[in-house]
Design a protein around this motif. Structure first.
Motif, short mmCIF file in Angstrom:
data_model
loop_
_atom_site.label_atom_id
_atom_site.label_comp_id
_atom_site.label_asym_id
_atom_site.label_seq_id
_atom_site.Cartn_x
_atom_site.Cartn_y
_atom_site.Cartn_z
N LYS A 208 0.81 -1.22 0.00
CA LYS A 208 0.00 0.00 0.00
C LYS A 208 0.85 1.27 0.00
N LYS A 209 2.15 1.11 0.23
CA LYS A 209 3.04 2.27 0.23
C LYS A 209 3.97 2.30 -0.99
N ARG A 211 4.43 3.05 -5.06
CA ARG A 211 3.88 3.75 -6.23
C ARG A 211 4.79 3.42 -7.41
N TYR A 216 1.16 2.05 -13.16
CA TYR A 216 0.09 3.04 -13.01
C TYR A 216 -0.74 3.08 -14.30
N TRP A 267 -3.41 10.23 -8.08
CA TRP A 267 -2.94 8.89 -7.70
C TRP A 267 -3.33 8.60 -6.25
N GLU A 268 -3.03 9.52 -5.35
CA GLU A 268 -3.32 9.31 -3.93
C GLU A 268 -4.82 9.32 -3.67
N GLU A 270 -7.14 8.28 -5.69
CA GLU A 270 -7.63 6.99 -6.16
C GLU A 270 -7.35 5.90 -5.13
N ILE A 271 -6.15 5.93 -4.55
CA ILE A 271 -5.79 4.92 -3.54
C ILE A 271 -6.66 5.07 -2.30
N GLN A 272 -6.89 6.29 -1.86
CA GLN A 272 -7.73 6.52 -0.69
C GLN A 272 -9.16 6.06 -0.93
N ARG A 274 -10.12 3.75 -2.99
CA ARG A 274 -10.10 2.30 -3.06
C ARG A 274 -10.07 1.68 -1.66
N GLN A 275 -9.32 2.31 -0.76
CA GLN A 275 -9.19 1.78 0.60
C GLN A 275 -10.48 1.91 1.40
N LYS A 282 -13.95 -3.59 -3.23
CA LYS A 282 -12.53 -3.29 -3.41
C LYS A 282 -11.90 -4.28 -4.39
#
Length: 288
Positions: A208-209, A211, A216, A267-268, A270-272, A274-275, A282
């Motif tokens: 999760k950390k 990139r 991408y 990008w961030e 989208e990740i947030q 998704r989480q 998910k």
């Protein structure tokens, strides 16, 4: 006859292998190769008259194309003919990848890249030779050559940029591994196919950390490639040329970071998003 720039260029031209040029230059190859053949004939004729000072370079061909087709010596002469100062191209790339007068310490996100050399009978196995880490502004915060733990059989210098003198007195692998572990702890790790860099260092990092600019999806769509190279992404998205000759792990890390910061907000987000999705949704989102 004394060695002159013209003679050096002529020798470079006469040593061109068109089949390699065809492969490397793509659509422009025919024109460049035809020009090279013509200039080679001119060189051969003019070298019979040593006193003649001749101009053999192409006014309409990028020196980078000359370097790819012939080599750095010829490209250097071409740049001189065009009035391009040595180092200008490099300076331009650095300005595009590194934020001037920015913070030079550790940031929440860092980018890493490694150069590798070959070991074993055919040099096919890889070990790490250099590790570079830059911060969110492209400032280099760690750059170490690594002393080889076994005999190097292929330095891969044309790609890696590594020479025997670079790693002869390099840092011990265990120390570099420990340093990198400390730097990455709790931080976002940016890179291009960064799983290869982690693997060569025998390290893990929370998924999760990570990139990864190669994975991408918006980048893949832009360049229409399932596994885009860093070079392609930089040319198409950043409009800068990297990896034009020997690679630099510092520059590659800077390029990956610049790609990330360009898309960081989306990008961030989208990740947030998704989480926050429930487990089943998910999985569906990830499979798209």
């Amino acid at each position: 006859m004394p060695a002159t720039k013209t003679n050096v260029a002529c020798r470079a031209l006469s040593s061109v292998k068109e089949d390699k040029t065809e492969k490397r230059r793509g659509g422009r190859t025919g024109t460049i190769v035809d020009d090279i053949k013509q200039k080679r004939r001119e060189c051969e004729e003019k070298e019979e008259q040593p006193s003649a000072e001749i101009d053999i370079w192409f006014d309409d061909v990028d020196p980078d194309d000359i370097e790819a087709a012939i080599g750095p010596e010829a490209a250097k002469i071409a740049r001189e003919k065009l009035g391009i100062a040595e180092g200008t191209a490099q300076d331009t790339v650095e300005k595009a990848l590194v934020k001037d007068k920015a913070f030079s310490g550790l940031t929440r996100a860092v980018a890493m890249d490694c150069e590798m050399v070959g070991v074993g009978p055919d040099g096919e196995e890889s070990i790490v030779a250099r590790v570079s880490i830059v911060n969110q502004f492209g400032k280099c915060i760690y750059d170490k050559y690594v002393k080889p733990s076994e005999r190097v059989t292929d330095y891969r210098t044309m790609v890696s940029g590594i020479r025997p003198k670079d790693i002869r007195n390099g840092e011990q692998f265990k120390i570099v591994q420990k340093d990198v572990t400390e730097i990455l702890k709790g931080r976002i790790l940016v890179g291009h196919a960064v799983h290869n860099d982690l693997k060569i260092l025998f390290l893990d990092h929370p998924k999760k950390k990570i990139r990864d600019t190669q994975k991408y999806k918006p980048f893949k769509r832009i360049v229409k490639s399932g596994r885009p190279s860093l070079k392609l992404l930089c040319e198409r998205i950043l409009n800068v040329k990297v990896q034009t000759s020997e690679h630099s792990s510092v520059q590659d890390a800077q390029a990956a970071m610049r790609l990330y910061t360009l898309e960081k907000k989306h990008w961030e987000a989208e990740i947030q998003a998704r989480q926050k999705l429930p487990g089943e949704h998910k999985l569906n989102h990830l499979s798209k």
